[in-house]
Design a protein around this motif. Sequence first.
Motif, PDB file in Angstrom:
ATOM      1  N   GLU A   1       8.934 -10.102  12.478  1.00 43.15           N
ATOM      2  CA  GLU A   1      10.151  -9.507  12.911  1.00 43.15           C
ATOM      3  C   GLU A   1      10.253  -8.060  12.330  1.00 43.15           C
ATOM      4  O   GLU A   1      10.903  -7.364  12.905  1.00 43.15           O
ATOM      5  CB  GLU A   1      11.242 -10.419  12.701  1.00 43.15           C
ATOM      6  CG  GLU A   1      11.142 -11.878  13.420  1.00 43.15           C
ATOM      7  CD  GLU A   1      12.209 -12.894  12.818  1.00 43.15           C
ATOM      8  OE1 GLU A   1      12.777 -12.506  11.877  1.00 43.15           O
ATOM      9  OE2 GLU A   1      12.342 -13.982  13.598  1.00 43.15           O
ATOM     10  N   ARG A   2       9.862  -7.968  11.202  1.00 40.99           N
ATOM     11  CA  ARG A   2      10.103  -7.058  10.150  1.00 40.99           C
ATOM     12  C   ARG A   2       9.220  -5.975  10.655  1.00 40.99           C
ATOM     13  O   ARG A   2       9.460  -4.526  10.887  1.00 40.99           O
ATOM     14  CB  ARG A   2       9.830  -7.009   8.885  1.00 40.99           C
ATOM     15  CG  ARG A   2      10.072  -5.897   7.918  1.00 40.99           C
ATOM     16  CD  ARG A   2      11.516  -5.555   7.480  1.00 40.99           C
ATOM     17  NE  ARG A   2      12.294  -6.606   6.835  1.00 40.99           N
ATOM     18  CZ  ARG A   2      12.283  -6.780   5.596  1.00 40.99           C
ATOM     19  NH1 ARG A   2      11.474  -5.955   4.788  1.00 40.99           N
ATOM     20  NH2 ARG A   2      12.954  -7.844   5.170  1.00 40.99           N
ATOM     21  N   TRP A   3       7.870  -6.135  10.819  1.00 45.13           N
ATOM     22  CA  TRP A   3       6.616  -5.453  11.113  1.00 45.13           C
ATOM     23  C   TRP A   3       6.515  -5.569  12.643  1.00 45.13           C
ATOM     24  O   TRP A   3       5.508  -6.126  13.085  1.00 45.13           O
ATOM     25  CB  TRP A   3       5.594  -5.553  10.335  1.00 45.13           C
ATOM     26  CG  TRP A   3       5.537  -5.313   9.147  1.00 45.13           C
ATOM     27  CD1 TRP A   3       6.697  -4.830   8.348  1.00 45.13           C
ATOM     28  CD2 TRP A   3       4.251  -5.115   7.961  1.00 45.13           C
ATOM     29  NE1 TRP A   3       6.157  -4.231   7.081  1.00 45.13           N
ATOM     30  CE2 TRP A   3       4.901  -4.601   6.780  1.00 45.13           C
ATOM     31  CE3 TRP A   3       3.138  -5.753   8.193  1.00 45.13           C
ATOM     32  CZ2 TRP A   3       4.113  -4.470   5.655  1.00 45.13           C
ATOM     33  CZ3 TRP A   3       2.148  -5.507   6.948  1.00 45.13           C
ATOM     34  CH2 TRP A   3       2.858  -4.936   5.681  1.00 45.13           C
ATOM     35  N   HIS A   4       7.288  -5.141  13.644  1.00 42.45           N
ATOM     36  CA  HIS A   4       7.376  -5.705  14.869  1.00 42.45           C
ATOM     37  C   HIS A   4       6.284  -4.765  15.659  1.00 42.45           C
ATOM     38  O   HIS A   4       5.794  -5.504  16.560  1.00 42.45           O
ATOM     39  CB  HIS A   4       8.630  -5.048  15.615  1.00 42.45           C
ATOM     40  CG  HIS A   4       8.861  -3.609  15.565  1.00 42.45           C
ATOM     41  ND1 HIS A   4       8.472  -2.491  16.224  1.00 42.45           N
ATOM     42  CD2 HIS A   4       9.741  -2.913  14.522  1.00 42.45           C
ATOM     43  CE1 HIS A   4       8.839  -1.389  15.816  1.00 42.45           C
ATOM     44  NE2 HIS A   4       9.762  -1.642  14.849  1.00 42.45           N
ATOM     45  N   SER A   5       5.426  -3.712  15.067  1.00 43.64           N
ATOM     46  CA  SER A   5       4.156  -3.379  15.778  1.00 43.64           C
ATOM     47  C   SER A   5       3.051  -4.154  15.742  1.00 43.64           C
ATOM     48  O   SER A   5       2.391  -4.112  16.609  1.00 43.64           O
ATOM     49  CB  SER A   5       3.955  -1.981  15.293  1.00 43.64           C
ATOM     50  OG  SER A   5       3.692  -1.892  13.920  1.00 43.64           O
ATOM     51  N   LEU A   6       3.124  -5.060  15.039  1.00 43.32           N
ATOM     52  CA  LEU A   6       2.033  -6.020  14.586  1.00 43.32           C
ATOM     53  C   LEU A   6       1.858  -6.811  15.988  1.00 43.32           C
ATOM     54  O   LEU A   6       0.687  -6.928  16.453  1.00 43.32           O
ATOM     55  CB  LEU A   6       2.349  -6.707  13.405  1.00 43.32           C
ATOM     56  CG  LEU A   6       1.087  -7.669  12.866  1.00 43.32           C
ATOM     57  CD1 LEU A   6      -0.285  -6.693  12.436  1.00 43.32           C
ATOM     58  CD2 LEU A   6       1.362  -8.228  11.562  1.00 43.32           C
TER      59      LEU A   6
END
Length: 378
Positions: free
Chosen positions: A22-27
Amino acid sequence: MHVAQLNLLPAPPELPPQQLLERWHSLPDIAEVVANAGVRVSVLQAAARDAQLTRNGIDYRFIGTGSPATGLGRGAWGRRFADVLAGIGADVVHVHGLQFAGVAAQIGRSLPRLPILLQDHANRPPRGWLRWRWRRWFAAAAGIAFTSRAQARPFMDAGLLGSRTVLFGIPESSSRFTPGTQAAARAETGLHGNPCVLWVGHLAAGKDPLSVLDGVAHASSRLPDLHLWCAFGTAPLLQAVRQRIRGDPRLAGRVHLLGPVAHAHIQTLLRASDLFVSGSRAESCGFALLEALACGVPPVVTDIPAFRALTGNGRVGALWPCGDAARLAEALVQAAGCRPPAAQVRAHFDAALSFTALGRRWSDAYARTLDAHSWSGR
């Protein structure tokens, strides 16, 4: 085809796997758009400890390696990931970040039949005596992706890329912003002007806000109702920007410094705008520009490789030379008088830059990487 996407930047140890996604949404974004294009995707993420979860059909494996700086050397790090890759039977491995070329090369030595595709994320060529090592590491990759293939030129000039390496031009990500009603957005934000021009970016030397201010000042004689609105985060040049505005009667009352703005509110600011402006001297991609195009806002941006790629060489906006305020003024006047409709800008975004479009482009890149590796006889 089964593709493994490797993110070797270690995850913050305090974040559980679900929170990290959720924090690193690009992943998950990139993994899911590739999966939607019909490719099986697994994601391998460097982490403090082993974990595994499945979300939206994607298998996420958190590999407890720590980082090379805290004990595990590059070779051990690469072998750890190679063991996982061999176990899941990946056909192609996509490694995020050219800075991890050494780990990718170790994976290639452990699994010589596995094609490797590296992706640039604002990386620069190494200097001096280190280049021989990086040349060997890059040789392990069958393909390398940049937002624009022109961004590979410094690496080629440094002699780091071989003639057999396939180069791809694929943006780092996309945007979920959409066009909206300008009148409603202006009522909500208070933005006004004709044209109403929006800047989104740090007030830093690399973004060159002072040249943008000079361009706006030059354009004001022919665009008397022009207003520039600036949303920014870090601002090392804030004092210089304020001095420039106060010292030029053409800018006072015309330039509005909004300061930091919540990301969700940027969409509303873009919907209220007539034009998007940027003075960036270099970008690996240009996320603010992507968001402007997603909202259907015509851009007036610097003529740099990433921006040429995102605008279709200026087909949906205007390009101006870095630091050339007079040319920016001309571009602003031209764009204000002949703006493409929002639907046309959005159509360009949908066709070339949307998540669906990126999924197709990555699927094609993986297939070509697999072919290139096969033809190389590795």
